[in-house]
Motif scaffolding. Structure first.
Motif, short mmCIF file in Angstrom:
data_model
loop_
_atom_site.label_atom_id
_atom_site.label_comp_id
_atom_site.label_asym_id
_atom_site.label_seq_id
_atom_site.Cartn_x
_atom_site.Cartn_y
_atom_site.Cartn_z
N ASN A 44 0.77 -1.23 -0.09
CA ASN A 44 0.08 0.08 -0.14
C ASN A 44 1.00 1.25 0.14
O ASN A 44 1.68 1.51 0.92
N ALA A 45 0.79 2.04 -1.11
CA ALA A 45 1.78 3.31 -1.25
C ALA A 45 1.46 4.32 -0.35
O ALA A 45 2.12 5.13 -0.05
N LEU A 46 0.17 4.10 0.58
CA LEU A 46 -0.17 5.46 1.32
C LEU A 46 0.21 4.92 2.83
O LEU A 46 -0.15 5.73 3.65
N ASP A 47 0.78 3.69 2.78
CA ASP A 47 0.96 3.19 4.50
C ASP A 47 2.72 3.04 4.57
O ASP A 47 3.42 2.33 3.84
N ALA A 48 3.06 4.04 5.37
CA ALA A 48 4.63 4.03 5.35
C ALA A 48 5.24 2.75 5.85
O ALA A 48 6.25 2.27 5.28
N ASP A 49 4.54 1.81 6.78
CA ASP A 49 5.08 0.79 7.01
C ASP A 49 5.19 -0.38 5.95
O ASP A 49 6.22 -1.04 5.94
N ALA A 50 4.07 -0.27 5.16
CA ALA A 50 4.21 -1.12 4.05
C ALA A 50 5.45 -1.04 3.08
O ALA A 50 5.97 -1.69 2.44
N SER A 51 5.43 0.29 2.89
CA SER A 51 6.88 0.73 1.92
C SER A 51 7.97 0.38 2.61
O SER A 51 8.69 -0.14 1.88
N ARG A 52 8.22 0.59 3.85
CA ARG A 52 9.30 -0.06 4.63
C ARG A 52 9.54 -1.51 4.30
O ARG A 52 10.76 -2.14 4.14
N LYS A 53 8.39 -2.08 4.34
CA LYS A 53 8.34 -3.88 4.20
C LYS A 53 9.04 -4.04 2.88
O LYS A 53 9.94 -4.81 2.61
N ILE A 54 8.72 -3.12 1.59
CA ILE A 54 9.00 -3.66 0.46
C ILE A 54 10.55 -3.26 0.36
O ILE A 54 11.40 -4.36 -0.23
N TYR A 55 11.11 -2.29 1.00
CA TYR A 55 12.61 -1.89 0.91
C TYR A 55 13.23 -3.45 1.60
O TYR A 55 14.37 -3.86 1.14
N GLU A 56 12.70 -3.62 2.71
CA GLU A 56 13.35 -4.83 3.45
C GLU A 56 13.33 -6.42 2.64
O GLU A 56 14.23 -6.87 2.55
N ALA A 57 12.11 -6.33 2.06
CA ALA A 57 12.17 -7.58 1.30
C ALA A 57 13.00 -8.03 0.12
O ALA A 57 13.63 -8.79 -0.09
N LYS A 58 13.27 -6.67 -0.55
CA LYS A 58 14.15 -6.46 -1.69
C LYS A 58 15.49 -6.24 -1.41
O LYS A 58 16.43 -6.81 -2.00
N GLY A 59 15.73 -5.76 0.07
CA GLY A 59 17.10 -5.47 0.14
C GLY A 59 17.59 -4.26 -0.46
O GLY A 59 18.75 -4.11 -0.77
N SER A 62 17.13 2.49 0.86
CA SER A 62 16.02 3.26 1.23
C SER A 62 16.00 4.71 0.57
O SER A 62 14.97 5.39 0.85
N ASP A 63 16.95 4.90 0.03
CA ASP A 63 16.97 6.56 -0.86
C ASP A 63 16.32 6.10 -2.13
O ASP A 63 16.58 7.10 -3.02
N PHE A 103 5.88 13.63 -10.82
CA PHE A 103 5.04 14.74 -10.31
C PHE A 103 5.70 15.32 -8.79
O PHE A 103 6.46 14.77 -7.85
N ARG A 104 5.33 16.57 -8.39
CA ARG A 104 5.53 17.02 -7.07
C ARG A 104 4.46 16.29 -6.12
O ARG A 104 3.50 16.05 -6.55
N LYS A 105 5.01 15.85 -5.03
CA LYS A 105 3.87 14.85 -4.36
C LYS A 105 3.05 15.83 -3.34
O LYS A 105 3.29 16.84 -2.96
N SER A 106 1.86 15.09 -3.01
CA SER A 106 0.91 15.61 -2.11
C SER A 106 1.33 15.14 -0.53
O SER A 106 2.39 13.96 -0.46
N ASP A 107 0.90 15.46 0.46
CA ASP A 107 1.09 14.98 1.76
C ASP A 107 0.52 13.75 2.18
O ASP A 107 0.72 13.06 3.11
N ALA A 108 -0.45 13.30 1.17
CA ALA A 108 -0.84 11.64 1.21
C ALA A 108 0.07 10.70 1.11
O ALA A 108 -0.09 9.54 1.47
N VAL A 109 1.13 11.17 0.34
CA VAL A 109 2.25 10.01 0.09
C VAL A 109 3.27 10.09 1.05
O VAL A 109 3.95 11.21 1.49
N GLY A 115 11.35 7.81 -0.88
CA GLY A 115 12.83 7.88 -0.32
C GLY A 115 13.30 9.35 0.03
O GLY A 115 14.09 9.56 -0.24
N GLY A 116 12.26 9.78 0.85
CA GLY A 116 12.49 11.09 1.16
C GLY A 116 12.32 12.40 0.16
O GLY A 116 12.43 13.64 0.52
N LEU A 117 12.10 11.92 -0.97
CA LEU A 117 11.89 13.04 -2.34
C LEU A 117 10.63 13.87 -2.05
O LEU A 117 9.68 13.37 -1.34
N ASP A 118 10.50 15.02 -2.36
CA ASP A 118 9.12 15.83 -2.52
C ASP A 118 8.44 15.44 -3.79
O ASP A 118 7.41 16.07 -4.07
#
Ligand code: AMP
Ligand code: MG
Length: 356
Positions: A44-59, A62-63, A103-109, A115-118
């Motif tokens: 889920n792209a709007l769930d910070a924890d889910a994104s973190r799990k993606i980075y972890e599974a792939k190794g 995080s940037d 695109f420039r992102k909204s606060d929903a993302v 990876g910390g980008l705007d």
């Protein structure tokens, strides 16, 4: 270890599988799914924890930001700050399809998705199972390629299984993908649109719709100090375990040089893999020869390249030699991936071996 469920959708969409995949994603789990380019690893792209799990599974570092997959153009409103007119025109022309827009992102993302980008990368894929899954998940699925970071991207479900079984909740098997290399990435956050990663949608195709488009300098410069604007493009990627060397030059010279290199390798007790074409495969007597496709249509090469690199890994070859490809049309994307996989090692077949 997680139990990784496989849902077979090679014969068409299985509604129960989509419902289960959607539920897993809504609850913060990870589901790999087919797209028309390569398999994606969704969360889920709007769930910070889910994104973190993606980075972890792939190794994955995080940037290196994730691409958010949507299933309708109106979904842009929630995740972007604004949608420029160029984006509307490109979306009308090429979505659903193998094109990612920045695109420039909204606060929903959440920051962990980008990876910390705007800015945020968005794609509307053209694959029925992908679209059904994204819809079932609530409309916003972050999905990088479903491989262990650094390995060739997966073009069939067995590649995903090889890399990620036990680390993710589910794999949707949609058979072999059609295109075989990742989407074209176009940055629309500056005045002039810039291609950050070449893909199936070429610069010429984009320019027909929106006029002048530039290539990121790192794609055309020989100077490795030029930093790519897509953070992920700086990493070694798509790389097989054995060293890969690209042999370029006149067709006959390339074939002769590869034959000589394969013989040399054999004399040292090494097994060489050769990436050839339908036109040349028969001329290599020795070595483990695979044709990637035909020079008459380099999209066929794009479709098979990663699977061949993975096959050479599983065969445990000691060295791989590949013919170079023309860089017109999709050939530019093919050579971009091949050069990264080779760590930019190129042999000029026109020069004496001793000069290499
Ligand atoms: P993958 O999903 O594995 O195909 O990789 C996604 C690619 O998109 C990587 O090269 C990222 O660096 C690039 N990317 C994703 N989001 C952005 C962004 N906001 N700006 C620039 N590049 C991006
Ligand atoms: Mg990738």
């Amino acid at each position: 270890m997680k139990k990784t469920i496989i849902s077979d959708m090679t014969e068409g969409i299985d509604p129960a599988g989509i419902e289960l995949g959607g539920k897993i994603l809504r609850e913060g789990g990870l589901v790999a799914f087919p797209t028309e380019t390569v398999y994606g690893l969704g969360g889920n792209a709007l769930d910070a924890d889910a994104s973190r799990k993606i980075y972890e599974a792939k190794g994955r570092p995080s940037d290196n930001p994730l691409i958010v997959h949507i299933c309708e153009i109106s979904a842009l409103e929630k995740i972007t700050e604004s949608v420029p007119e160029t984006a509307r025109r490109l979306a009308d022309a090429f979505w659903p399809g193998p094109m990612t827009l920045i695109f420039r992102k909204s606060d929903a993302v959440p920051d962990s998705t980008t990876g910390g980008l705007d800015t945020v990368a968005v794609r509307f894929p053209d694959h029925p199972a992908a679209l059904a899954l994204i819809r079932a998940a609530g409309g916003y699925v972050a999905a990088p390629s479903a491989n262990t970071s650094g390995r060739p991207s997966p073009t069939q479900a067995s590649h995903v299984w090889e890399d990620l079984q036990g680390k993710i909740d589910m794999i949707i098997d949609g058979g072999e993908v059609g295109i075989g290399i990742e989407s074209t990435i176009v940055d629309l956050t500056e005045e002039t649109p810039v291609i950050l990663r070449p893909g199936y949608i070429t610069r010429e195709m984009l320019e027909k719709t929106i006029g002048h488009v530039e290539m990121d300098r790192s794609l055309i410069s020989d100077d490795s100090a030029v930093r790519p604007r897509a953070p992920g493009m700086k990493y070694r990627h798509y790389a097989p375990q054995a060293p890969l060397l690209i042999v370029e030059g006149d067709e006959t010279a390339v074939r002769e040089r590869i034959r000589a290199l394969v013989r040399e390798a054999a004399a040292q007790g090494k097994r060489a893999g050769v990436i050839a074409t339908d036109e040349s495969a028969d001329c290599y007597g020795e070595g483990i020869v695979r044709s990637a496709g035909t020079r008459a249509d380099e999209a066929t090469v794009a479709a098979h390249l990663y699977a061949i690199l993975r096959e050479f890994d599983s065969l445990g070859v000691d060295v791989i030699y590949s013919e170079a490809f023309d860089t017109a049309g999709i050939g530019q994307a093919v050579m971009n991936r091949l050069m990264k996989a080779a760590g930019h090692r190129v042999i000029d077949a026109g020069k004496e071996a001793s000069e290499d």
